[in-house]
Design a protein around this motif. Structure first.
Motif, PDB file in Angstrom:
ATOM      1  N   ARG A  33       0.825  -1.218   0.000  1.00 46.24           N
ATOM      2  CA  ARG A  33       0.000   0.000   0.000  1.00 46.24           C
ATOM      3  C   ARG A  33       0.854   1.262   0.000  1.00 46.24           C
ATOM      4  N   LEU A  34       2.041   1.193   0.562  1.00 44.39           N
ATOM      5  CA  LEU A  34       2.908   2.370   0.666  1.00 44.39           C
ATOM      6  C   LEU A  34       3.857   2.513  -0.527  1.00 44.39           C
ATOM      7  N   TRP A  35       3.935   1.500  -1.351  1.00 41.01           N
ATOM      8  CA  TRP A  35       4.902   1.469  -2.445  1.00 41.01           C
ATOM      9  C   TRP A  35       4.766   2.673  -3.381  1.00 41.01           C
ATOM     10  N   SER A  36       3.547   3.025  -3.759  1.00 38.44           N
ATOM     11  CA  SER A  36       3.375   4.150  -4.691  1.00 38.44           C
ATOM     12  C   SER A  36       3.825   5.465  -4.074  1.00 38.44           C
ATOM     13  N   LYS A  37       3.715   5.607  -2.759  1.00 39.07           N
ATOM     14  CA  LYS A  37       4.222   6.818  -2.102  1.00 39.07           C
ATOM     15  C   LYS A  37       5.745   6.835  -2.081  1.00 39.07           C
ATOM     16  N   ALA A  38       6.335   5.657  -2.017  1.00 36.19           N
ATOM     17  CA  ALA A  38       7.801   5.577  -1.953  1.00 36.19           C
ATOM     18  C   ALA A  38       8.459   5.814  -3.305  1.00 36.19           C
ATOM     19  N   VAL A  39       7.817   5.354  -4.381  1.00 37.27           N
ATOM     20  CA  VAL A  39       8.452   5.457  -5.701  1.00 37.27           C
ATOM     21  C   VAL A  39       7.741   6.401  -6.660  1.00 37.27           C
ATOM     22  N   GLY A  40       6.521   6.789  -6.323  1.00 40.98           N
ATOM     23  CA  GLY A  40       5.734   7.617  -7.240  1.00 40.98           C
ATOM     24  C   GLY A  40       4.786   6.744  -8.041  1.00 40.98           C
ATOM     25  N   GLU A  41       3.690   7.333  -8.456  1.00 40.24           N
ATOM     26  CA  GLU A  41       2.617   6.602  -9.137  1.00 40.24           C
ATOM     27  C   GLU A  41       3.079   5.938 -10.439  1.00 40.24           C
ATOM     28  N   VAL A  42       3.886   6.635 -11.214  1.00 41.99           N
ATOM     29  CA  VAL A  42       4.330   6.096 -12.511  1.00 41.99           C
ATOM     30  C   VAL A  42       5.179   4.844 -12.307  1.00 41.99           C
ATOM     31  N   PHE A  43       6.125   4.903 -11.386  1.00 45.51           N
ATOM     32  CA  PHE A  43       6.989   3.748 -11.133  1.00 45.51           C
ATOM     33  C   PHE A  43       6.217   2.627 -10.438  1.00 45.51           C
ATOM     34  N   ALA A  44       5.238   2.989  -9.628  1.00 45.58           N
ATOM     35  CA  ALA A  44       4.449   1.966  -8.926  1.00 45.58           C
ATOM     36  C   ALA A  44       3.655   1.107  -9.902  1.00 45.58           C
ATOM     37  N   ARG A  45       3.242   1.678 -11.032  1.00 46.20           N
ATOM     38  CA  ARG A  45       2.503   0.885 -12.023  1.00 46.20           C
ATOM     39  C   ARG A  45       3.408  -0.119 -12.728  1.00 46.20           C
ATOM     40  N   GLN A  46       4.713   0.112 -12.672  1.00 46.66           N
ATOM     41  CA  GLN A  46       5.667  -0.760 -13.369  1.00 46.66           C
ATOM     42  C   GLN A  46       6.452  -1.662 -12.423  1.00 46.66           C
ATOM     43  N   SER A  47       6.162  -1.601 -11.128  1.00 42.40           N
ATOM     44  CA  SER A  47       6.917  -2.392 -10.161  1.00 42.40           C
ATOM     45  C   SER A  47       6.023  -2.789  -8.998  1.00 42.40           C
ATOM     46  N   CYS A  48       6.496  -3.794  -8.251  1.00 42.25           N
ATOM     47  CA  CYS A  48       5.704  -4.291  -7.133  1.00 42.25           C
ATOM     48  C   CYS A  48       6.634  -4.962  -6.120  1.00 42.25           C
ATOM     49  N   PRO A  49       6.593  -4.543  -4.852  1.00 43.32           N
ATOM     50  CA  PRO A  49       7.411  -5.236  -3.851  1.00 43.32           C
ATOM     51  C   PRO A  49       6.857  -6.635  -3.633  1.00 43.32           C
ATOM     52  N   SER A  50       7.750  -7.630  -3.579  1.00 41.19           N
ATOM     53  CA  SER A  50       7.245  -8.992  -3.440  1.00 41.19           C
ATOM     54  C   SER A  50       7.551  -9.607  -2.083  1.00 41.19           C
ATOM     55  N   SER A  51       8.727  -9.316  -1.500  1.00 39.25           N
ATOM     56  CA  SER A  51       9.030  -9.887  -0.188  1.00 39.25           C
ATOM     57  C   SER A  51      10.231  -9.163   0.423  1.00 39.25           C
ATOM     58  N   ILE A  52      10.417  -9.393   1.720  1.00 46.45           N
ATOM     59  CA  ILE A  52      11.606  -8.915   2.424  1.00 46.45           C
ATOM     60  C   ILE A  52      12.272 -10.152   2.989  1.00 46.45           C
ATOM     61  N   VAL A  53      13.483 -10.423   2.531  1.00 50.72           N
ATOM     62  CA  VAL A  53      14.224 -11.598   2.983  1.00 50.72           C
ATOM     63  C   VAL A  53      15.545 -11.129   3.588  1.00 50.72           C
ATOM     64  N   LYS A  54      15.711 -11.378   4.887  1.00 49.16           N
ATOM     65  CA  LYS A  54      16.921 -10.987   5.615  1.00 49.16           C
ATOM     66  C   LYS A  54      17.246  -9.510   5.399  1.00 49.16           C
ATOM     67  N   GLY A  55      16.234  -8.673   5.448  1.00 48.96           N
ATOM     68  CA  GLY A  55      16.423  -7.233   5.322  1.00 48.96           C
ATOM     69  C   GLY A  55      16.544  -6.720   3.898  1.00 48.96           C
ATOM     70  N   VAL A  56      16.455  -7.615   2.925  1.00 48.90           N
ATOM     71  CA  VAL A  56      16.559  -7.208   1.522  1.00 48.90           C
ATOM     72  C   VAL A  56      15.169  -7.239   0.890  1.00 48.90           C
ATOM     73  N   LEU A  57      14.743  -6.082   0.423  1.00 50.28           N
ATOM     74  CA  LEU A  57      13.443  -5.963  -0.228  1.00 50.28           C
ATOM     75  C   LEU A  57      13.566  -6.443  -1.667  1.00 50.28           C
ATOM     76  N   GLN A  58      12.753  -7.426  -2.034  1.00 49.36           N
ATOM     77  CA  GLN A  58      12.726  -7.950  -3.398  1.00 49.36           C
ATOM     78  C   GLN A  58      11.605  -7.232  -4.145  1.00 49.36           C
ATOM     79  N   VAL A  59      11.926  -6.659  -5.303  1.00 49.44           N
ATOM     80  CA  VAL A  59      10.949  -5.902  -6.075  1.00 49.44           C
ATOM     81  C   VAL A  59      10.890  -6.435  -7.491  1.00 49.44           C
TER      82      VAL A  59
END
Length: 154
Positions: A33-59
């Motif tokens: 839900r916060l992803w579009s605020k972090a990257v902007g609406e345009v980039f949010a339509r082209q990307s999606c966070p999938s998981s956090i593994v050992k502190g590494v965010l997978q996008v």
């Protein structure tokens, strides 16, 4: 949440469950839900966070061009995420080209116009010769849909 025999709104369930999650899991739940605020609406339509593994965010990113652009923004994105999710330990972001789910677009569609009593009588008269009740009902429904669509085009 206790079983009460009734259904609960997702918001109610989330309010009850979120405080019980550890900070890392809470961040993982809130992150989409916060992803579009972090990257902007345009980039949010082209990307999606999938998981956090050992502190590494997978996008997941839709293609290599967007991936390249997001890599340039990595430090700024990390900074924004630390502000939005201070308890969630995210030390790095890894971008990879993968399918990005598309949100359902809401489209404002005008409702189809109603049929006049005369048009409804005409459909009933046309269907009267069909003896099978189920087939007659399906024919009438198809005719109503056809006429309503035709009226909306004109």
């Amino acid at each position: 949440m206790k079983r009460t025999g009734r259904t609960h709104a997702l918001g109610e369930i989330m309010e009850a469950v979120l405080p019980q999650l550890d900070s890392g899991r809470r961040g993982q739940v809130l992150l989409p839900r916060l992803w579009s605020k972090a990257v902007g609406e345009v980039f949010a339509r082209q990307s999606c966070p999938s998981s956090i593994v050992k502190g590494v965010l997978q996008v997941s990113v839709s293609n290599a061009n967007w991936l390249h652009e997001l890599r340039f923004m990595k430090a700024a994105i990390l900074e924004r995420l630390h502000v939005m999710l201070p308890e969630t330990p995210i030390s790095d972001i890894r971008f990879r080209v993968a399918p990005v789910p598309r949100p359902q677009e809401t489209v404002d569609i005008e409702p189809l116009p109603d049929l006049s009593p005369g048009e409804q009588e005409h459909i009933s008269a046309q269907a009267a010769c069909i003896q099978d009740e189920e087939l007659r009902g399906a024919f009438e429904a198809a005719m109503r849909a056809y006429l309503r669509n035709k009226k909306s085009e004109s």
